[in-house]
Design an enzyme around this catalytic site. Structure first.
Site, PDB file in Angstrom:
ATOM      1  N   LYS A   1       0.833  -1.209   0.000  1.00  0.00           N
ATOM      2  CA  LYS A   1       0.000   0.000   0.000  1.00  0.00           C
ATOM      3  C   LYS A   1       0.868   1.260   0.000  1.00  0.00           C
ATOM      4  O   LYS A   1       0.527   2.255  -0.630  1.00  0.00           O
ATOM      5  CB  LYS A   1      -0.946   0.019   1.212  1.00  0.00           C
TER       6      LYS A   1
ATOM      7  N   LYS B   1      -5.261 -11.374 -10.133  1.00  0.00           N
ATOM      8  CA  LYS B   1      -6.412 -11.802  -9.357  1.00  0.00           C
ATOM      9  C   LYS B   1      -7.649 -11.023  -9.832  1.00  0.00           C
ATOM     10  O   LYS B   1      -7.553  -9.821 -10.103  1.00  0.00           O
ATOM     11  CB  LYS B   1      -6.110 -11.468  -7.899  1.00  0.00           C
TER      12      LYS B   1
ATOM     13  N   LYS C   1     -12.381  -5.826  -9.092  1.00  0.00           N
ATOM     14  CA  LYS C   1     -13.168  -4.754  -9.665  1.00  0.00           C
ATOM     15  C   LYS C   1     -12.265  -3.602 -10.097  1.00  0.00           C
ATOM     16  O   LYS C   1     -12.411  -3.056 -11.186  1.00  0.00           O
ATOM     17  CB  LYS C   1     -14.141  -4.284  -8.587  1.00  0.00           C
TER      18      LYS C   1
END
Ligand code: TRP
Length: 324
Positions: free
Chosen positions: A112, A192, A195
């Site tokens: 992140k 993977k 969305k």
């Protein structure tokens, strides 16, 4: 008492096949064997969101998918994280027994930091502490998660253990329960299904939309002409066939290798299989979508049941820490 299961998922809105195969189906199946608590973790979502305008809509859409897929509010507690504010209190208390060095090592945190260097907020570092609070607030022993969450679970165990050592036995050490289909790849066949990457197939699509989406998928890149033999082993469409139509997949692999069928045929068949698998899900979803107040009620009832357990744990935690 049955062993307790807890799992959480971020409010990502309409769910896709990856969510369904990797998590939701598993949640549904666990309902009979365990006391299950399933939570939409809206506070966790804030660690990466600066625009929250879709948050309520996403929670609603996700809950529709969960209920249509068979999560049953009569069997399980279904709720939204922020509706049980005790979790933030426990998060603060657990943060006092969590060395910062443990948090800085977490792989998802490091990722992140790379992905959002402009927004490395305090909450982001504490993400696994909040996740631990989610789980131990309900003294859950079993946590169904995907592989990517294993480091978080390891940390949850360490935090629970440390708390128990410092303040006396309070929490069980939660165990991860890996799902049967840990990694579903997206339409690109590489990443993977997600969305965000726009490589997903939403459960709530119509039959036609599903077929159109499947047609976009990457297959075996070496197969350029219809007459080229295919390599099902490296083809994601083939892999998906394995989930939706396992009995036909040997047959299909043979037909692909011998170029008896082309990728378009194979995709059409897959779309049909997906559509027939999801037919009753889609019917239930459409019915539920007509009663938005039902979702509100389910979530309110879930939160009040969760809160009863949460209050008890908080009291015990505070007593053990001599805050009471
Ligand atoms: N971190 C999990 C994810 O991104 C979501 C989550 C939050 C969770 N709290 C949890 C999962 C507690 C299991 C248990 O998927």
């Amino acid at each position: 008492m049955k062993n307790r299961v807890f799992s959480g998922a971020r409010p990502t809105g309409r769910q896709h096949l990856g969510n369904y195969l990797g998590a939701i189906q598993n949640y549904v199946n666990l309902q009979d064997e365990y006391d299950c608590i399933y939570c939409i973790v809206d506070i966790h979502a804030l660690t990466t969101l600066d625009d929250t305008s879709s948050l309520q809509k996403n929670i609603h859409e996700m809950m529709l998918d969960w209920l249509a897929a068979g999560l049953d509010p009569r069997k399980s507690i279904l709720f939204v994280q922020s509706h049980v504010p005790e979790v933030t209190e426990l998060h603060t208390l657990l943060s006092m027994v969590t060395p910062l060095s443990w948090l800085l090592r977490v792989p998802t945190f490091k990722e992140k930091v790379k992905l959002q260097p402009q927004n490395v907020n305090y909450g982001l570092v504490g993400y696994p502490v909040l996740m631990t609070a989610d789980i131990v607030l309900y003294k859950a022993g079993v946590v169904p998660v995907g592989e990517d969450q294993l480091p978080h679970l390891e940390l949850a165990r360490e935090i629970a253990r440390r708390f128990n050592n410092l303040f006396g036995d309070t929490f069980p050490e939660p165990e991860a329960k890996l799902t049967t289909f840990p990694l579903i790849l997206g339409l690109d066949g590489k990443e993977k299904m997600s969305k965000q990457l726009d490589n997903d197939i939403e459960l709530a699509l119509s039959d036609e939309e599903t077929a159109a989406r499947v047609m976009e998928a990457v297959t075996d890149p070496a197969r350029r002409y219809r007459s080229d033999p295919g390599h099902p082993k490296i083809c994601n469409i083939f892999r998906l066939h394995g989930y939706f139509n396992p009995f036909q997949s040997d047959n299909l692999a043979e037909q692909c290798r011998s170029a008896e069928i082309g990728c378009v045929d194979c995709k059409k068949a897959l779309a049909q299989e997906i559509n027939s698998t999801l037919k009753s899900f889609r019917e239930r979803r459409a019915k539920l979508a007509e009663k938005p107040e039902y979702i509100v009620n389910v979530l309110a009832d879930g939160a009040s049941r969760a809160r009863v357990i949460a209050r008890e744990t908080i009291k015990e935690v505070k007593q053990n820490m001599r805050l009471l």
